[in-house]
Design a protein around this motif. Structure first.
Motif, PDB file in Angstrom:
ATOM      1  N   ILE A  47       0.834  -1.201   0.000  1.00  7.81           N
ATOM      2  CA  ILE A  47       0.000   0.000   0.000  1.00  7.81           C
ATOM      3  C   ILE A  47       0.868   1.249   0.000  1.00  7.81           C
ATOM      4  CG2 ILE A  47      -1.646   1.343   1.368  1.00  7.81           C
ATOM      5  CD1 ILE A  47      -2.967  -1.255   2.185  1.00  7.81           C
ATOM      6  N   MET A  48       1.792   1.321   0.949  1.00  5.69           N
ATOM      7  CA  MET A  48       2.664   2.490   1.005  1.00  5.69           C
ATOM      8  C   MET A  48       3.655   2.489  -0.150  1.00  5.69           C
ATOM      9  SD  MET A  48       4.903   3.944   4.183  1.00  5.69           S
ATOM     10  CE  MET A  48       5.926   5.416   3.953  1.00  5.69           C
ATOM     11  N   GLY A  49       4.000   1.291  -0.652  1.00  3.80           N
ATOM     12  CA  GLY A  49       4.926   1.212  -1.762  1.00  3.80           C
ATOM     13  C   GLY A  49       4.403   1.886  -3.006  1.00  3.80           C
ATOM     14  N   VAL A  50       3.105   1.827  -3.242  1.00  2.92           N
ATOM     15  CA  VAL A  50       2.500   2.465  -4.414  1.00  2.92           C
ATOM     16  C   VAL A  50       2.288   3.956  -4.175  1.00  2.92           C
ATOM     17  CG1 VAL A  50       0.474   2.527  -5.910  1.00  2.92           C
ATOM     18  CG2 VAL A  50       1.378   0.338  -5.127  1.00  2.92           C
ATOM     19  N   ALA A  51       1.961   4.339  -2.956  1.00  5.94           N
ATOM     20  CA  ALA A  51       1.558   5.717  -2.671  1.00  5.94           C
ATOM     21  C   ALA A  51       2.687   6.712  -2.937  1.00  5.94           C
ATOM     22  CB  ALA A  51       1.100   5.829  -1.217  1.00  5.94           C
ATOM     23  N   ASP A  52       2.314   7.837  -3.532  1.00 11.70           N
ATOM     24  CA  ASP A  52       3.261   8.933  -3.716  1.00 11.70           C
ATOM     25  C   ASP A  52       3.416   9.730  -2.428  1.00 11.70           C
ATOM     26  OD1 ASP A  52       3.724   8.732  -6.681  1.00 11.70           O
ATOM     27  OD2 ASP A  52       1.559   9.011  -6.680  1.00 11.70           O
ATOM     28  N   THR A  53       2.338   9.799  -1.651  1.00  9.59           N
ATOM     29  CA  THR A  53       2.324  10.590  -0.422  1.00  9.59           C
ATOM     30  C   THR A  53       1.588   9.809   0.654  1.00  9.59           C
ATOM     31  OG1 THR A  53       2.203  12.615  -1.747  1.00  9.59           O
ATOM     32  CG2 THR A  53       1.679  12.813   0.598  1.00  9.59           C
ATOM     33  N   THR A  54       2.090   9.868   1.877  1.00 13.58           N
ATOM     34  CA  THR A  54       1.432   9.202   3.007  1.00 13.58           C
ATOM     35  C   THR A  54       1.286  10.184   4.160  1.00 13.58           C
ATOM     36  OG1 THR A  54       2.385   7.063   2.385  1.00 13.58           O
ATOM     37  CG2 THR A  54       1.540   7.279   4.630  1.00 13.58           C
ATOM     38  N   TRP A  55       0.072  10.280   4.674  1.00 10.52           N
ATOM     39  CA  TRP A  55      -0.210  11.011   5.907  1.00 10.52           C
ATOM     40  C   TRP A  55      -0.526   9.979   6.981  1.00 10.52           C
ATOM     41  CZ3 TRP A  55      -3.714  15.939   5.394  1.00 10.52           C
ATOM     42  CH2 TRP A  55      -3.154  16.815   4.456  1.00 10.52           C
ATOM     43  N   LEU A  56       0.142  10.096   8.105  1.00  8.01           N
ATOM     44  CA  LEU A  56      -0.057   9.141   9.203  1.00  8.01           C
ATOM     45  C   LEU A  56      -0.490   9.923  10.442  1.00  8.01           C
ATOM     46  CD1 LEU A  56       0.314   6.068   9.519  1.00  8.01           C
ATOM     47  CD2 LEU A  56       2.532   6.536  10.545  1.00  8.01           C
ATOM     48  N   MET A  57      -1.740   9.701  10.866  1.00 13.76           N
ATOM     49  CA  MET A  57      -2.314  10.458  11.974  1.00 13.76           C
ATOM     50  C   MET A  57      -2.271   9.635  13.258  1.00 13.76           C
ATOM     51  SD  MET A  57      -6.150  12.086  12.191  1.00 13.76           S
ATOM     52  CE  MET A  57      -6.645  13.219  13.506  1.00 13.76           C
ATOM     53  N   HIS A  58      -1.867  10.273  14.346  1.00 13.02           N
ATOM     54  CA  HIS A  58      -1.903   9.647  15.670  1.00 13.02           C
ATOM     55  C   HIS A  58      -2.629  10.586  16.632  1.00 13.02           C
ATOM     56  CE1 HIS A  58       0.484   6.020  15.104  1.00 13.02           C
ATOM     57  NE2 HIS A  58       1.285   6.722  14.345  1.00 13.02           N
ATOM     58  N   ARG A  59      -3.562   9.987  17.375  1.00 12.98           N
ATOM     59  CA  ARG A  59      -4.335  10.770  18.336  1.00 12.98           C
ATOM     60  C   ARG A  59      -4.771   9.866  19.470  1.00 12.98           C
ATOM     61  NH1 ARG A  59     -10.455  13.163  17.444  1.00 12.98           N
ATOM     62  NH2 ARG A  59     -10.518  14.572  19.260  1.00 12.98           N
ATOM     63  N   GLN A  60      -4.540  10.312  20.696  1.00 14.53           N
ATOM     64  CA  GLN A  60      -5.033   9.591  21.850  1.00 14.53           C
ATOM     65  C   GLN A  60      -6.544   9.788  21.956  1.00 14.53           C
ATOM     66  OE1 GLN A  60      -3.244   7.588  23.815  1.00 14.53           O
ATOM     67  NE2 GLN A  60      -1.380   8.026  22.639  1.00 14.53           N
ATOM     68  N   ARG A  61      -7.217   8.743  22.365  1.00 12.12           N
ATOM     69  CA  ARG A  61      -8.673   8.787  22.468  1.00 12.12           C
ATOM     70  C   ARG A  61      -9.123   9.972  23.333  1.00 12.12           C
ATOM     71  NH1 ARG A  61     -12.269   5.912  19.476  1.00 12.12           N
ATOM     72  NH2 ARG A  61     -10.928   4.086  19.747  1.00 12.12           N
ATOM     73  N   MET A  62     -10.041  10.775  22.824  1.00  7.66           N
ATOM     74  CA  MET A  62     -10.638  11.931  23.499  1.00  7.66           C
ATOM     75  C   MET A  62      -9.691  13.128  23.576  1.00  7.66           C
ATOM     76  SD  MET A  62     -13.552  10.662  23.924  1.00  7.66           S
ATOM     77  CE  MET A  62     -14.347  12.018  24.802  1.00  7.66           C
ATOM     78  N   SER A  63      -8.496  13.012  23.053  1.00  4.07           N
ATOM     79  CA  SER A  63      -7.556  14.133  23.095  1.00  4.07           C
ATOM     80  C   SER A  63      -7.954  15.187  22.071  1.00  4.07           C
ATOM     81  CB  SER A  63      -6.136  13.650  22.805  1.00  4.07           C
ATOM     82  OG  SER A  63      -5.255  14.752  22.696  1.00  4.07           O
ATOM     83  N   LYS A  64      -7.698  16.443  22.398  1.00  6.24           N
ATOM     84  CA  LYS A  64      -7.959  17.542  21.481  1.00  6.24           C
ATOM     85  C   LYS A  64      -6.799  17.780  20.520  1.00  6.24           C
ATOM     86  CE  LYS A  64     -12.078  19.126  22.658  1.00  6.24           C
ATOM     87  NZ  LYS A  64     -13.182  19.231  21.669  1.00  6.24           N
ATOM     88  N   THR A  65      -5.691  17.082  20.712  1.00  8.45           N
ATOM     89  CA  THR A  65      -4.524  17.277  19.864  1.00  8.45           C
ATOM     90  C   THR A  65      -4.178  15.984  19.127  1.00  8.45           C
ATOM     91  OG1 THR A  65      -2.986  16.717  21.648  1.00  8.45           O
ATOM     92  CG2 THR A  65      -3.606  19.040  21.404  1.00  8.45           C
ATOM     93  N   ALA A  66      -3.479  16.121  18.036  1.00  5.17           N
ATOM     94  CA  ALA A  66      -3.046  14.976  17.250  1.00  5.17           C
ATOM     95  C   ALA A  66      -1.813  15.367  16.458  1.00  5.17           C
ATOM     96  CB  ALA A  66      -4.157  14.517  16.309  1.00  5.17           C
ATOM     97  N   THR A  67      -1.144  14.382  15.894  1.00  5.64           N
ATOM     98  CA  THR A  67      -0.023  14.644  15.003  1.00  5.64           C
ATOM     99  C   THR A  67      -0.282  13.964  13.667  1.00  5.64           C
ATOM    100  OG1 THR A  67       1.216  12.695  15.774  1.00  5.64           O
ATOM    101  CG2 THR A  67       1.641  14.810  16.892  1.00  5.64           C
ATOM    102  N   ILE A  68       0.223  14.568  12.613  1.00  5.16           N
ATOM    103  CA  ILE A  68       0.191  13.944  11.283  1.00  5.16           C
ATOM    104  C   ILE A  68       1.616  13.951  10.747  1.00  5.16           C
ATOM    105  CG2 ILE A  68      -0.644  14.064   8.916  1.00  5.16           C
ATOM    106  CD1 ILE A  68      -3.164  15.386   9.909  1.00  5.16           C
ATOM    107  N   ARG A  69       2.141  12.762  10.531  1.00  2.00           N
ATOM    108  CA  ARG A  69       3.459  12.620   9.917  1.00  2.00           C
ATOM    109  C   ARG A  69       3.256  12.526   8.403  1.00  2.00           C
ATOM    110  NH1 ARG A  69       8.211  10.540  12.298  1.00  2.00           N
ATOM    111  NH2 ARG A  69       6.935   9.921  14.076  1.00  2.00           N
ATOM    112  N   VAL A  70       3.936  13.387   7.655  1.00  2.00           N
ATOM    113  CA  VAL A  70       3.761  13.465   6.206  1.00  2.00           C
ATOM    114  C   VAL A  70       5.070  13.085   5.525  1.00  2.00           C
ATOM    115  CG1 VAL A  70       3.152  14.942   4.256  1.00  2.00           C
ATOM    116  CG2 VAL A  70       2.083  15.326   6.489  1.00  2.00           C
TER     117      VAL A  70
END
Length: 350
Positions: free
Chosen positions: A195-218
């Motif tokens: 899946i990632m091998g084909v993709a030109d771009t990957t966004w990876l989101m991480h968020r703790q349950r109920m948290s108001k903040t998150a990160t996206i690794r691009v």
């Protein structure tokens, strides 16, 4: 809408002389044309974020400080009803706005079962389309027991990438993460590495349950890796901070190494064991062997920019650090070359 297609075979000289169109950005610096994956945990807010991005792009509104060219967007929201989408739009769209360039679709065919033709039909109907979102990828995949998981993933995703490349658009696939953790965050994407091998771009989101903040690794073929720190406010994700790969690497360096660098800067030269250095720099709760390993790992990042060199020597009795600035000669009289470590890497004699 088509892209400039080069011949399949071309000499290096001809390629050097051929003008190539620049990368087409849907979101400058974050999302180019091509096949993109947006993966994150279940119930992390991916669909809310995706709908907001579609609205911003379709209306030409800025996304996290980036100017956007308004274009038609097609959003396959395959896990939602029109009623649920309406409720979300009520919260995201101002009363005076009329987002006619955002086309919503809650049903689709599967990959290899009519989806590709469905997409091509939309592209011909809306020639200014720039982004097609499929939420979620699993909804358009057929069950195929033949072949390996990698081969099936590569085939399915490859079919959509071929369309994205042919028509110069971005196809963004919303996807899930595995529940198991991994040392490589991209290994958490559900499915095989195909899946990632084909993709030109990957966004990876991480968020703790109920948290108001998150990160996206691009990460992508047309950009350097970035980390976005975002915050949810009234169903809209705003950007708190954006870090480059270099900034992320610097943040990973333990604070005590910076403290050692400051100490060496203040004294100019220093020689002794790791234990003695930790005491001299007033550092506690760090074991000498842990400090030594981190020194070898991060020395170039911390000490080289300050013009500080270090040598690490072993004797039967001690393991010694010697620090000096690169405009100094350093005292090598008592160093056994066979035991010399520079930047933590063994030196070989000529």
């Amino acid at each position: 809408m088509t892209t400039t297609r080069l011949p399949k075979t071309i000499t290096a000289g001809a390629l050097l002389a051929t003008p190539i169109p620049p990368v087409k950005w849907i979101i400058p610096g974050l999302l180019p044309a091509g096949l993109a994956i947006f993966a994150g945990p279940s119930k992390a807010g991916k669909s809310w974020l995706t709908l907001w991005l579609c609205l911003q792009i379709s209306q030409g509104k800025s996304v996290w400080g980036r100017e956007i060219e308004p274009r038609t967007v097609l959003y396959f929201s395959l896990e939602d009803t029109l009623g649920r989408l309406q409720e979300r739009l009520y919260q995201l769209v101002d009363a005076e706005e009329d987002p006619e360039r955002l086309i919503l679709q809650t049903e689709s065919h599967g990959i290899g079962q009519g989806l590709e033709e469905q997409i091509v039909s939309f592209i011909h109907t809306y020639p200014d389309i720039s982004l097609i979102v499929i939420d979620t990828l699993q909804k358009v995949r057929k069950s195929d027991q033949n072949g390996s998981m990698y081969a099936n993933d590569y085939k399915d995703i490859g079919a959509l990438k071929e369309l994205a490349d042919k028509y110069g658009i971005c196809i963004l696939l919303v996807h899930h993460l595995r529940k198991q953790s991994s040392s490589d965050p991209y290994d958490q994407i559900s499915g095989s590495t195909g899946i990632m091998g084909v993709a030109d771009t990957t966004w990876l989101m991480h968020r703790q349950r109920m948290s108001k903040t998150a990160t996206i690794r691009v990460i992508g073929r047309d950009m350097d890796e970035k980390m976005l720190h975002i915050r949810e406010e009234n169903c809209v994700w705003t950007l708190d901070e954006e870090e480059t790969a270099e900034q992320q690497a610097l943040k990973a360096i333990p604070d005590y190494l910076w403290k050692v660098a400051d100490y060496i800067d203040s004294v100019g030269k220093w020689q002794g064991t790791a234990t003695e250095l930790l005491v001299a720099a007033n550092i506690s709760d760090v074991k000498p062997n842990q400090f030594t390993r981190k020194m070898a790992h991060y020395a170039r990042d911390i000490f080289s920019p300050r013009g500080i060199e270090y040598k690490y020597t072993r004797t039967e009795q001690k393991r010694l650090f010697e620090f000096f600035h690169d405009d100094d000669d350093g005292d090598d009289d008592d160093i056994d070359i066979s035991e010399l470590f520079h930047w933590g890497i063994p030196q070989t004699s000529s």
